[in-house]
Design a protein around this motif. Structure first.
Motif, PDB file in Angstrom:
ATOM      1  N   GLU A  37      -7.956   4.538  -7.878  1.00 52.06           N
ATOM      2  CA  GLU A  37      -8.964   3.562  -8.285  1.00 52.06           C
ATOM      3  C   GLU A  37      -9.417   3.725  -9.734  1.00 52.06           C
ATOM      4  N   PRO A  38      -9.592   4.958 -10.260  1.00 53.11           N
ATOM      5  CA  PRO A  38     -10.016   5.061 -11.665  1.00 53.11           C
ATOM      6  C   PRO A  38      -9.003   4.493 -12.650  1.00 53.11           C
ATOM      7  N   GLN A  39      -7.734   4.392 -12.240  1.00 52.37           N
ATOM      8  CA  GLN A  39      -6.693   3.918 -13.155  1.00 52.37           C
ATOM      9  C   GLN A  39      -6.378   2.427 -12.996  1.00 52.37           C
ATOM     10  N   PHE A  40      -6.763   1.816 -11.872  1.00 53.41           N
ATOM     11  CA  PHE A  40      -6.368   0.425 -11.637  1.00 53.41           C
ATOM     12  C   PHE A  40      -6.779  -0.485 -12.785  1.00 53.41           C
ATOM     13  N   ASP A  41      -8.072  -0.584 -13.035  1.00 50.10           N
ATOM     14  CA  ASP A  41      -8.546  -1.484 -14.082  1.00 50.10           C
ATOM     15  C   ASP A  41      -8.157  -0.989 -15.468  1.00 50.10           C
ATOM     16  N   ALA A  42      -8.135   0.323 -15.654  1.00 52.59           N
ATOM     17  CA  ALA A  42      -7.874   0.881 -16.979  1.00 52.59           C
ATOM     18  C   ALA A  42      -6.441   0.655 -17.441  1.00 52.59           C
ATOM     19  N   LEU A  43      -5.519   0.442 -16.512  1.00 51.57           N
ATOM     20  CA  LEU A  43      -4.107   0.260 -16.883  1.00 51.57           C
ATOM     21  C   LEU A  43      -3.610  -1.170 -16.660  1.00 51.57           C
ATOM     22  N   ALA A  44      -4.429  -1.995 -16.001  1.00 52.58           N
ATOM     23  CA  ALA A  44      -3.972  -3.327 -15.611  1.00 52.58           C
ATOM     24  C   ALA A  44      -3.775  -4.267 -16.791  1.00 52.58           C
ATOM     25  N   ASP A  45      -4.370  -3.966 -17.943  1.00 51.69           N
ATOM     26  CA  ASP A  45      -4.196  -4.847 -19.095  1.00 51.69           C
ATOM     27  C   ASP A  45      -2.803  -4.745 -19.703  1.00 51.69           C
ATOM     28  N   ARG A  46      -2.110  -3.654 -19.414  1.00 51.68           N
ATOM     29  CA  ARG A  46      -0.805  -3.407 -20.045  1.00 51.68           C
ATOM     30  C   ARG A  46       0.324  -3.299 -19.030  1.00 51.68           C
ATOM     31  N   PHE A  47      -0.018  -3.032 -17.762  1.00 58.97           N
ATOM     32  CA  PHE A  47       1.015  -2.738 -16.777  1.00 58.97           C
ATOM     33  C   PHE A  47       0.825  -3.528 -15.487  1.00 58.97           C
ATOM     34  N   ASP A  48       1.940  -3.775 -14.826  1.00 56.09           N
ATOM     35  CA  ASP A  48       1.957  -4.260 -13.446  1.00 56.09           C
ATOM     36  C   ASP A  48       1.839  -3.008 -12.581  1.00 56.09           C
ATOM     37  N   VAL A  49       0.625  -2.700 -12.165  1.00 52.88           N
ATOM     38  CA  VAL A  49       0.324  -1.426 -11.509  1.00 52.88           C
ATOM     39  C   VAL A  49       0.514  -1.577 -10.001  1.00 52.88           C
ATOM     40  N   VAL A  50       1.381  -0.745  -9.436  1.00 51.56           N
ATOM     41  CA  VAL A  50       1.681  -0.777  -8.008  1.00 51.56           C
ATOM     42  C   VAL A  50       1.450   0.627  -7.448  1.00 51.56           C
ATOM     43  N   ALA A  51       0.493   0.758  -6.536  1.00 47.44           N
ATOM     44  CA  ALA A  51       0.187   2.051  -5.918  1.00 47.44           C
ATOM     45  C   ALA A  51       0.529   1.971  -4.439  1.00 47.44           C
ATOM     46  N   TRP A  52       1.499   2.774  -4.016  1.00 42.34           N
ATOM     47  CA  TRP A  52       1.902   2.702  -2.603  1.00 42.34           C
ATOM     48  C   TRP A  52       1.092   3.655  -1.743  1.00 42.34           C
ATOM     49  N   ASP A  53       1.106   3.375  -0.444  1.00 37.96           N
ATOM     50  CA  ASP A  53       0.722   4.349   0.566  1.00 37.96           C
ATOM     51  C   ASP A  53       2.024   4.956   1.081  1.00 37.96           C
ATOM     52  N   ALA A  54       2.245   6.210   0.796  1.00 37.02           N
ATOM     53  CA  ALA A  54       3.479   6.866   1.242  1.00 37.02           C
ATOM     54  C   ALA A  54       3.589   6.789   2.769  1.00 37.02           C
ATOM     55  N   PRO A  55       4.795   6.892   3.312  1.00 33.83           N
ATOM     56  CA  PRO A  55       4.922   6.959   4.771  1.00 33.83           C
ATOM     57  C   PRO A  55       4.002   8.033   5.345  1.00 33.83           C
ATOM     58  N   GLY A  56       3.157   7.626   6.295  1.00 36.53           N
ATOM     59  CA  GLY A  56       2.213   8.566   6.878  1.00 36.53           C
ATOM     60  C   GLY A  56       0.889   8.637   6.163  1.00 36.53           C
ATOM     61  N   ALA A  57       0.613   7.681   5.264  1.00 33.63           N
ATOM     62  CA  ALA A  57      -0.656   7.659   4.535  1.00 33.63           C
ATOM     63  C   ALA A  57      -1.204   6.241   4.522  1.00 33.63           C
ATOM     64  N   GLY A  58      -2.526   6.124   4.445  1.00 33.49           N
ATOM     65  CA  GLY A  58      -3.145   4.810   4.358  1.00 33.49           C
ATOM     66  C   GLY A  58      -2.721   3.912   5.506  1.00 33.49           C
ATOM     67  N   GLY A  59      -2.291   2.706   5.172  1.00 32.15           N
ATOM     68  CA  GLY A  59      -1.860   1.748   6.178  1.00 32.15           C
ATOM     69  C   GLY A  59      -0.391   1.796   6.506  1.00 32.15           C
ATOM     70  N   SER A  60       0.362   2.715   5.894  1.00 31.32           N
ATOM     71  CA  SER A  60       1.807   2.787   6.118  1.00 31.32           C
ATOM     72  C   SER A  60       2.133   3.472   7.442  1.00 31.32           C
ATOM     73  N   ASP A  61       3.295   3.118   7.990  1.00 31.90           N
ATOM     74  CA  ASP A  61       3.757   3.751   9.227  1.00 31.90           C
ATOM     75  C   ASP A  61       4.058   5.228   8.999  1.00 31.90           C
TER      76      ASP A  61
END
Length: 267
Positions: A37-61
């Motif tokens: 979260e601290p990097q989302f807005d700070a890098l979004a002006d220059r990059f297409d920022v994609v943060a995954w949930d690795a398998p077994g984390a967050g909403g991922s299987d």
């Protein structure tokens, strides 16, 4: 949250910004894409920022219990392909740094550059065998208990004692979605991995970004990565620990932006 299917598993992710693709890989033990979260807005002006949930984390299987670091890297390569990302920059922290290195060794044409934060060449490649065994024994015991009992015990290895109470509370909140058995799978994958022999063959721009006071991955681990990876750059962030992206987000993001500007466009 969005999701794609890779090798029959649902992988969730967060995405923001426009520009060159930048894939963010979180650490283990309950962390997921929210850790960036601290990097989302700070890098979004220059990059297409994609943060995954690795398998077994967050909403991922969850993955199978015998999932290896190579399997995580192969899943990441499939994830990048599923989103149509062209030679993304890849930034990984801790476990995510190991996945980034495994991706670069198994799929060298995928990453444009690597940023390795609090990273290891696998635990077998960076830590003494007795320390690897100690961590695995502790984790195997912890996952049998209520996460509210054991997650706070890991904070001293993630943040420095000077970290404010609000940051400690936020870090625990980020870890609260832990998949206990899947987290143990991640740790076994890291424990078995030894990427040292492959580091000398890496041919992508690489930044080794490390907290000065990191006790989880002590500074000599970063120095060894830097020495082994041809042409790599080592930057040490003073006064911070393992989770340098949340403990000193401005300095962390500044170093990432500077490095990625130098890393340039895909060949």
């Amino acid at each position: 949250m969005d999701a794609v299917t890779v090798s029959g598993r649902r992988i969730t992710y967060r995405r923001t910004g426009r520009g060159d693709p930048l894939v963010l890989l979180h650490g283990g033990f309950g962390f997921d894409s929210r850790a960036w979260e601290p990097q989302f807005d700070a890098l979004a002006d220059r990059f297409d920022v994609v943060a995954w949930d690795a398998p077994g984390a967050g909403g991922s299987d969850d993955p199978p219990e015998d999932f290896t670091l190579d399997a995580y890297a192969d899943t990441l390569a499939g994830f990048v392909a599923a989103l149509g990302l062209d030679r993304p920059h890849v930034l990984g922290l801790s476990f995510g740094g190991g996945v980034a290195l495994a991706l670069a060794t198994r799929h060298p044409k995928v990453p444009r550059s690597l940023v390795l934060c609090g990273a290891y060449a696998g635990w077998a490649g960076s830590l003494r065998p007795d320390e690897v065994g100690r961590r695995l024994r502790r984790a195997a015991d912890d996952v049998t208990r209520d996460p509210d009992e054991w997650l706070p015990e890991y904070l001293p290895g993630l943040l420095t004692p000077s970290a404010p109470a609000s940051l400690r509370a936020r870090t625990l909140d980020l870890m609260s979605g832990v998949h206990p058995r899947a987290s143990l799978t991640m740790l076994h994958a890291m424990a078995a991995a030894d990427l040292r022999d492959a580091l000398g063959d890496l041919r992508v721009p690489t930044l080794v970004l490390h907290g000065e006071l990191d006790v989880r991955a002590p500074l000599p681990v970063a120095a060894a990565l830097h020495e082994a990876i041809p042409g790599s750059r080592l930057v040490v962030l003073p006064g911070v620990g393992h989770l340098s992206n949340v403990e000193t987000p401005d300095a962390f993001t500044r170093e990432v932006r500077t490095f990625l500007a130098d890393a340039g466009s895909p060949a």
